[in-house]
Write a protein that holds these residues in place. Sequence first.
Motif, PDB file in Angstrom:
ATOM      1  N   ARG A  92       9.817   1.662  -4.637  1.00  0.00           N
ATOM      2  CA  ARG A  92       8.578   0.861  -4.319  1.00  0.00           C
ATOM      3  C   ARG A  92       7.377   1.845  -3.991  1.00  0.00           C
ATOM      4  O   ARG A  92       6.263   1.329  -4.311  1.00  0.00           O
ATOM      5  N   LEU A  93       7.689   3.039  -3.640  1.00  0.00           N
ATOM      6  CA  LEU A  93       6.535   3.930  -3.678  1.00  0.00           C
ATOM      7  C   LEU A  93       5.694   4.288  -4.743  1.00  0.00           C
ATOM      8  O   LEU A  93       4.670   4.263  -4.976  1.00  0.00           O
ATOM      9  N   SER A  94       6.669   4.248  -6.018  1.00  0.00           N
ATOM     10  CA  SER A  94       5.984   4.502  -7.269  1.00  0.00           C
ATOM     11  C   SER A  94       5.287   3.425  -7.948  1.00  0.00           C
ATOM     12  O   SER A  94       4.377   3.658  -8.677  1.00  0.00           O
ATOM     13  N   ARG A  95       5.581   2.119  -7.346  1.00  0.00           N
ATOM     14  CA  ARG A  95       4.440   1.052  -7.677  1.00  0.00           C
ATOM     15  C   ARG A  95       3.222   1.182  -6.876  1.00  0.00           C
ATOM     16  O   ARG A  95       2.293   0.442  -7.330  1.00  0.00           O
ATOM     17  N   GLY A  96       3.334   1.807  -5.891  1.00  0.00           N
ATOM     18  CA  GLY A  96       2.146   1.932  -5.209  1.00  0.00           C
ATOM     19  C   GLY A  96       1.949   0.776  -4.080  1.00  0.00           C
ATOM     20  O   GLY A  96       2.812  -0.061  -4.102  1.00  0.00           O
ATOM     21  N   VAL A  97       1.104   1.145  -3.113  1.00  0.00           N
ATOM     22  CA  VAL A  97       0.901   0.301  -2.140  1.00  0.00           C
ATOM     23  C   VAL A  97      -0.349  -0.427  -2.127  1.00  0.00           C
ATOM     24  O   VAL A  97      -1.345   0.162  -2.241  1.00  0.00           O
ATOM     25  N   PRO A  98      -0.339  -1.847  -2.400  1.00  0.00           N
ATOM     26  CA  PRO A  98      -1.833  -2.518  -2.691  1.00  0.00           C
ATOM     27  C   PRO A  98      -2.423  -2.353  -1.295  1.00  0.00           C
ATOM     28  O   PRO A  98      -2.125  -2.348  -0.090  1.00  0.00           O
ATOM     29  N   SER A  99      -3.883  -2.555  -1.491  1.00  0.00           N
ATOM     30  CA  SER A  99      -4.654  -2.107  -0.336  1.00  0.00           C
ATOM     31  C   SER A  99      -4.624  -3.639   0.513  1.00  0.00           C
ATOM     32  O   SER A  99      -4.644  -4.730  -0.303  1.00  0.00           O
TER      33      SER A  99
END
Length: 113
Positions: A92-99
Motif C-alpha cells: 500500500r505504501l509503494s502505491r503512494g498515499v493520495p492527497s
Amino acid sequence: MADPYEVDDQGTPAVEAESVAESDPAAEEALRRQVDATLRFMALSTIVGLVIIAILAAVLSDVRGVLILVGIVYLLTSAGAYWYLRRTFNARLSRGVPSVEAPSTDDAPSTGS
C-alpha cells in the motif's frame, strides 16, 4: 462534477479514472510511522504472550504439553500475521498515499435547525 458511478449501456465506467494520483509526502511519512508502530506493537504483544505461556507451562506441569503446543501455534500464527501485514502495508505504501482535498461546504452535514 461527473458521477463516478455512472456507466454506459455496456456497463463500462463513463468517467475516466485519474491515471496518476498526486502523492502527499507528509501523509505518506505519517502512514509509514503508523505502520512501523503497529508492527512493533504486534511483535511486542507476541513476545509478551509467549512469555506468559512459558511461565504457565513451567508452573502447571500437568498441562505442560498442551501449553507448549499452544505456544508453538501462537508463535506460528503471529509470525504469519506479521509477515502478511508487513507485506500488505508495504504494498500500500509503494502505491503512494493520495492527497486528500478539503471537504467542500456541499459535503458538510446539514444542521437540523
